[in-house]
Design an enzyme around this catalytic site. Structure first.
Site, PDB file in Angstrom:
ATOM      1  N   HIS A 180       0.819  -1.206   0.000  1.00  0.00           N
ATOM      2  CA  HIS A 180       0.000   0.000   0.000  1.00  0.00           C
ATOM      3  C   HIS A 180       0.861   1.268   0.000  1.00  0.00           C
ATOM      4  O   HIS A 180       0.591   2.226  -0.733  1.00  0.00           O
ATOM      5  CB  HIS A 180      -0.915  -0.017   1.234  1.00  0.00           C
TER       6      HIS A 180
ATOM      7  N   GLU B  51      -1.957  -5.396  -3.843  1.00  0.00           N
ATOM      8  CA  GLU B  51      -2.708  -4.934  -2.680  1.00  0.00           C
ATOM      9  C   GLU B  51      -4.097  -5.593  -2.632  1.00  0.00           C
ATOM     10  O   GLU B  51      -4.574  -5.988  -1.567  1.00  0.00           O
ATOM     11  CB  GLU B  51      -2.824  -3.408  -2.750  1.00  0.00           C
TER      12      GLU B  51
ATOM     13  N   ASN C 262      23.862 -26.072  -2.604  1.00  0.00           N
ATOM     14  CA  ASN C 262      24.519 -27.372  -2.596  1.00  0.00           C
ATOM     15  C   ASN C 262      23.876 -28.315  -1.582  1.00  0.00           C
ATOM     16  O   ASN C 262      23.668 -29.498  -1.849  1.00  0.00           O
ATOM     17  CB  ASN C 262      26.008 -27.183  -2.268  1.00  0.00           C
TER      18      ASN C 262
END
Length: 794
Positions: free
Chosen positions: A47, A69, A374
């Site tokens: 917002h 929003e 990894n």
């Protein structure tokens, strides 16, 4: 910087700060969709960015955040459940929002990035058709237009009595009204053939500043946008609550990093001055022992030292950043990798408040990304495999940071399959990284280190996540660049633990000062694992390399004098000092002549003419004002690979001539040092009947050079006091610095007969003091006594 650029800069700084933690919050929200407080916080970010971007006419960003929003608003009102698929779209929109902000930062415009596909998906989530028109971006141009009066009927609105929902609706109405007015003004000017000015006027600036404040305390600051043009009667209502929010914001101030760097340099100079002051104080104490002024001097020096240390710590802390800034991006990464690899992985983070120097925080991000990827790909098993092994279905990766002395330790643990030593060796042999002989002799720890070799990979196929064999090599390179150490522990079938040990700062460091002959070197203490004193019998030569056994491992050795080609005389003592260095996963034993001690040093550049010297990272100034070179441990490790067995070992058995059994008179070697050729001739005539070998030098410097050459093993030296270049006292002092010649008899032969002269001779290391004139028999008897000359040779 003009007014518009200042507003734009504030908008970008605020927006990047708001977005920074968004990834982590969204991943947490996916796990806890009922957490209303977290959901409201995420909604407020979207917002706030939407409101500010609409004021600045960034239409593409406004369009995207408006639909974000909408989705978040439905979720917080319980009309929409956050599922993994919904979260995928929200996270995609966050990535686009970041990209738009970066575009605005670089070009002051949000055009060139297509958000239509993402907006369509957001619209479908909220029940729309997905057929949404995306506005075209207009590059912001500075504008200077007269303010148009705000509708007077706005004064009649009673904001204080509004509910939060009504306040939001009113803000939305004002935003749309404002945008419509801006568009009409632009269209009118375009129609008139004028340039399109878009500089926000005073109202816009006021609204931009106040609107984010409204989000922090929703009901009260709402009047701020209208208050700027409302009647004076309502001004106190708008202003009073608005003042409360800035009181907290003003607790921090943004400072240019260059200023902090300059401040750090000044503190470095102060630390050097403090070290110098302490050294001078020690010298004064020794010289004026018992004097009354010493107590006061000690107090002043102690206070200066204490304040300097506190000031140094305070300035260093201004450059410190919490490592959480790096850690915050990993929950999102784990979440995405889990979905991509079809695995269930949980990330547990602790110690994110641990602080590091800004420069190190910037460098540590990439290595951690590779290590965690990894662990996800190679460490954590698929759910069905984990269940079959009796493990929980969800794999856990733990990421934690903590302080350990002057280092920070970052530990990455996983409860995956662990490292298979035999498989690592087999893969390395296949790729030609190691030989079969090396594989047979390799310990488990050394085998774990193979994963850091360039080109090494255990992946069966190349994927987006791994398989190219470059990731862990990047980890090793970056950690070594920071003078860090990597330690790996792993148990097959249980999991792997990887520790990265990194210095807190790279500007002012703790160092171990070591000596080799007359030279001193500083080794960063972060790279020193331990120091040991060993017998030379414990040093072996294997394939032309010096090694020693340190507990349960074989350690390669190299003499620091061999690396830096320091001219030296071999130490004939039975022991040696070894500094055990650790870097990444490698270890090396560095043989030194002396351990001077630990000292706080400031790293100085060598300048344009001397920079790039291999093995040297910089220089520092010691407390006595001398310059000490700082060892570059990374380069030193590379140089050491090509250094043959130390002369310390090679000549161990053949160079100790001074203490070997004498079989004839000529085995005794005496040096005559005198600047007068006549005096040298007199001494030669007196000693020749003994049959000893005589070597002559014209002054102290020539004598020292002969001694350093190692061509002779002297049994005694006859030294004149008054000589050019280097006198007898200085020569004696220099000779006694060498361990090998600490017991070498130095006999002064001089015409200086004063008591003070004799005392100075004794202090410098002379064992006999013969005054001129003297008899040939007396000189001969003194020499025989001091070299333990055998009677049978007379």
């Amino acid at each position: 910087m003009d007014e518009f650029q200042e507003i734009l800069q504030d908008f970008l700084v605020e927006s990047f700060e708001l977005v920074e933690k968004l990834d982590e919050d969204l991943v947490e929200l996916e796990s806890n969709p009922e957490d209303l407080e977290l959901l409201n916080g995420i909604f407020r970010v979207a917002h706030t960015v939407k409101g500010a971007s609409s004021f600045l006419n960034f239409d593409v960003l406004t369009h995207l955040t408006h639909h974000m929003e909408d989705v978040l608003n439905r979720a917080r009102h319980g009309e929409l459940r956050i599922t993994p698929d919904v979260m995928d779209v929200i996270l995609e929109s966050v990535d686009l929002m970041k990209a738009l902000l970066e575009k605005i930062r670089d070009t002051s415009s949000d055009d060139g990035i297509d958000v239509s596909a993402c907006v369509a998906r957001l619209d479908k989530i909220t029940g729309g058709t997905g057929d949404v028109e995306t506005p075209e971006a207009v590059a912001p141009v500075e504008e200077s237009v007269e303010e148009e009066p705000v509708e007077e009927d706005e004064d009649e609105i009673d904001y204080d009595s509004m509910s939060p929902e009504e306040v939001e609706a009113e803000i939305e109405r004002l935003l749309q009204q404002r945008q419509e007015e801006d568009r009409k003004r632009r269209e009118a000017k375009i129609a008139a053939g004028e340039e399109v000015p878009q500089m926000p006027d005073a109202d816009e600036e006021e609204e931009k500043k106040e609107e984010p404040k409204e989000e922090k305390k929703a009901p009260t600051p709402a009047p701020a946008p209208a208050a700027s043009s409302s009647t004076p009667k309502e001004d106190p209502k708008a202003a009073a609550p608005a003042r409360k929010a800035p009181a907290q914001v003003e607790q921090t101030i943004r400072v240019d990093v260059k200023r902090l760097d300059h401040l750090m340099n000044l503190i470095g100079e102060l630390v050097l001055a403090k070290n110098r002051l302490i050294k001078i104080n020690d010298d004064v104490e020794e010289r004026y022992e018992g004097e009354e002024f010493l107590e006061e001097l000690n107090q002043v020096v102690s206070i200066v030292s204490l304040v300097t240390t506190d000031l140094q710590i305070a300035v260093m802390k201004t450059r410190m950043l919490p490592i959480g800034k790096v850690f915050n991006k990993f929950p999102r990464m784990i979440r995405d990798l889990s979905r991509e690899l079809n695995k269930k992985i949980e990330l547990v983070i602790s110690g994110e408040d641990t602080e590091l120097d800004k420069s190190i925080v910037e460098e540590i991000g990439d290595p951690l990304v590779h290590i965690i990827r990894n662990s996800c790909d190679h460490g954590i098993e698929p759910p069905e495999e984990r269940i079959a092994k009796g493990k929980p279905e969800v794999g856990t990766i733990t990421l934690k940071a903590y302080n350990e002395g002057n280092q920070i330790v970052i530990q990455i643990d996983d409860d995956g399959k662990g490292l298979d030593v035999e498989m690592l060796k087999r893969k390395s042999l296949e790729k030609g990284i190691i030989t079969e002989k090396e594989a047979d002799q390799m310990s488990d720890k050394e085998a774990f280190g193979l994963i850091f070799k360039p080109g090494f990979s255990t992946a069966a196929a190349v994927t987006n996540v791994s398989g190219r064999g470059v990731g862990m090599d990047v980890v090793k390179t970056n950690i070594e660049k920071l003078n860090g150490i990597i330690d790996i522990d792993s148990e097959l079938g249980v999991g792997t633990s990887m520790k990265l040990k990194i210095p807190l700062t790279l500007a002012i460091i703790q160092a171990l000062l070591v000596g080799v002959q007359e030279e001193h070197y500083a080794i960063p203490l972060a790279s020193v694992l331990e120091t040991v004193r060993i017998s030379k019998d414990e040093i072996y030569t294997v394939e032309g390399k010096s090694v020693m056994r340190l507990r349960d491992e074989v350690l390669s050795l190299v003499h620091i004098g061999d690396i830096f080609e320091v001219e030296r005389i071999l130490d004939a003592s039975e022991h040696a000092y070894v500094v055990v260095l650790g870097l990444g996963t490698s270890k090396l034993g560095l043989i030194v002549d002396t351990l001077v001690g630990q000292e706080e040093i400031v790293i100085k550049s060598l300048g344009d003419y001397l920079k790039g010297i291999e093995g040297i990272a910089g220089a520092t100034i010691r407390g006595d004002g001398g310059v000490t070179l700082i060892v570059d441990v990374v380069a030193l490790m590379d140089i050491a690979k090509n250094v043959k067995a130390s002369a310390l070992v090679e000549n161990q058995n053949g160079s100790d001539g001074a203490t070997t059994e004498k079989t004839k008179a000529s085995d005794y070697v005496i040096m005559i040092v005198d600047d007068s050729k006549t005096d040298r001739m007199i001494m030669r005539k007196a000693l020749e009947p003994m049959g000893v070998t005589l070597v002559e030098a014209g002054d102290g410097q020539e004598a020292l050079n002969i001694l350093k050459s190692g061509e002779y093993n002297f049994d005694a030296m006859l030294i004149d006091i008054e000589m050019p270049r280097m006198d007898g006292y200085s020569l004696a002092t220099e000779i006694k610095k060498y361990n090998r010649y600490k017991n070498l008899p130095l006999i002064a032969v001089t015409s200086r007969t004063g008591k003070s002269d004799r005392m100075r001779g004794v202090e410098s290391g002379m064992v006999e003091y013969i005054t001129k004139p003297y008899s040939a028999d007396y000189l001969s008897s003194v020499v025989q006594r001091n070299v333990n000359f055998k009677a049978e040779f007379l």
